[in-house]
Design a protein around this motif. Structure first.
Motif, PDB file in Angstrom:
ATOM      1  N   LEU A  35      -6.716   6.555   3.930  1.00 39.50           N
ATOM      2  CA  LEU A  35      -7.076   6.558   2.581  1.00 39.50           C
ATOM      3  C   LEU A  35      -7.091   8.207   1.938  1.00 39.50           C
ATOM      4  O   LEU A  35      -6.551   8.183   1.114  1.00 39.50           O
TER       5      LEU A  35
ATOM      6  N   ARG B 189      -6.571   9.283  -1.970  1.00 36.33           N
ATOM      7  CA  ARG B 189      -6.392   8.196  -2.705  1.00 36.33           C
ATOM      8  C   ARG B 189      -7.485   7.570  -3.270  1.00 36.33           C
ATOM      9  O   ARG B 189      -8.365   7.193  -2.849  1.00 36.33           O
TER      10      ARG B 189
ATOM     11  N   LEU C   1      -4.594  -0.522   6.010  1.00 32.88           N
ATOM     12  CA  LEU C   1      -3.717   0.473   5.272  1.00 32.88           C
ATOM     13  C   LEU C   1      -2.654   0.875   6.070  1.00 32.88           C
ATOM     14  O   LEU C   1      -2.733   1.291   7.233  1.00 32.88           O
ATOM     15  N   THR C   2      -1.582   1.299   5.658  1.00 32.62           N
ATOM     16  CA  THR C   2      -0.249   1.465   6.124  1.00 32.62           C
ATOM     17  C   THR C   2      -0.505   3.139   6.641  1.00 32.62           C
ATOM     18  O   THR C   2       0.094   3.821   7.645  1.00 32.62           O
TER      19      THR C   2
ATOM     20  N   VAL D  13      -4.827   2.765  -3.824  1.00 36.45           N
ATOM     21  CA  VAL D  13      -4.960   1.734  -3.084  1.00 36.45           C
ATOM     22  C   VAL D  13      -5.575   0.817  -3.988  1.00 36.45           C
ATOM     23  O   VAL D  13      -6.676   0.845  -4.840  1.00 36.45           O
ATOM     24  N   ARG D  14      -4.809  -0.321  -4.323  1.00 34.34           N
ATOM     25  CA  ARG D  14      -5.210  -1.361  -5.316  1.00 34.34           C
ATOM     26  C   ARG D  14      -5.649  -2.708  -4.716  1.00 34.34           C
ATOM     27  O   ARG D  14      -4.578  -3.487  -3.872  1.00 34.34           O
TER      28      ARG D  14
ATOM     29  N   MET E  21      -2.974  -6.718  -2.247  1.00 38.06           N
ATOM     30  CA  MET E  21      -3.110  -5.042  -2.311  1.00 38.06           C
ATOM     31  C   MET E  21      -1.795  -4.535  -2.300  1.00 38.06           C
ATOM     32  O   MET E  21      -0.812  -4.843  -1.814  1.00 38.06           O
ATOM     33  N   THR E  22      -1.817  -3.493  -2.738  1.00 40.51           N
ATOM     34  CA  THR E  22      -0.758  -2.569  -2.890  1.00 40.51           C
ATOM     35  C   THR E  22      -1.355  -1.161  -2.620  1.00 40.51           C
ATOM     36  O   THR E  22      -2.292  -0.516  -2.958  1.00 40.51           O
ATOM     37  N   GLU E  23      -0.187  -0.227  -2.299  1.00 37.71           N
ATOM     38  CA  GLU E  23      -0.543   1.081  -1.831  1.00 37.71           C
ATOM     39  C   GLU E  23       0.393   2.111  -2.481  1.00 37.71           C
ATOM     40  O   GLU E  23       1.570   1.724  -2.662  1.00 37.71           O
ATOM     41  N   SER E  24       0.172   3.098  -3.028  1.00 37.92           N
ATOM     42  CA  SER E  24       0.790   4.179  -3.324  1.00 37.92           C
ATOM     43  C   SER E  24       0.253   5.494  -2.878  1.00 37.92           C
ATOM     44  O   SER E  24      -0.552   5.461  -2.131  1.00 37.92           O
TER      45      SER E  24
ATOM     46  N   VAL F 280      -9.196   3.957  -4.903  1.00 33.50           N
ATOM     47  CA  VAL F 280      -9.238   2.467  -4.727  1.00 33.50           C
ATOM     48  C   VAL F 280      -9.512   1.962  -6.225  1.00 33.50           C
ATOM     49  O   VAL F 280     -10.720   2.176  -6.779  1.00 33.50           O
TER      50      VAL F 280
END
Length: 51
Positions: A42, A45, A38-39, A8-9, A1-4, A47
């Motif tokens: 959501l 954003r 998640l940090t 969120v991927r 998982m990656t977050e920007s 998904v």
């Protein structure tokens, strides 16, 4: 998982369940829900799949 800031991927795996190996498949889909920590919230954003 990656977050920007915009997405969120997540990596999604598709395949046979271990107990289905060698058995006939009636083409029934099974969905699962997996909690993801998640940090930050959501919010707006998207998904998206992680390739």
């Amino acid at each position: 998982m990656t977050e920007s800031e915009t997405a969120v991927r997540l990596r999604i795996r598709v395949g046979l369940l271990p107990e289905a190996d060698g058995k006939e498949c009636p083409a029934i889909a099974k969905e699962s829900v997996v909690p993801v920590r998640l940090t930050s919230a959501l919010g707006n954003r998207k998904v998206e799949p992680l390739s």
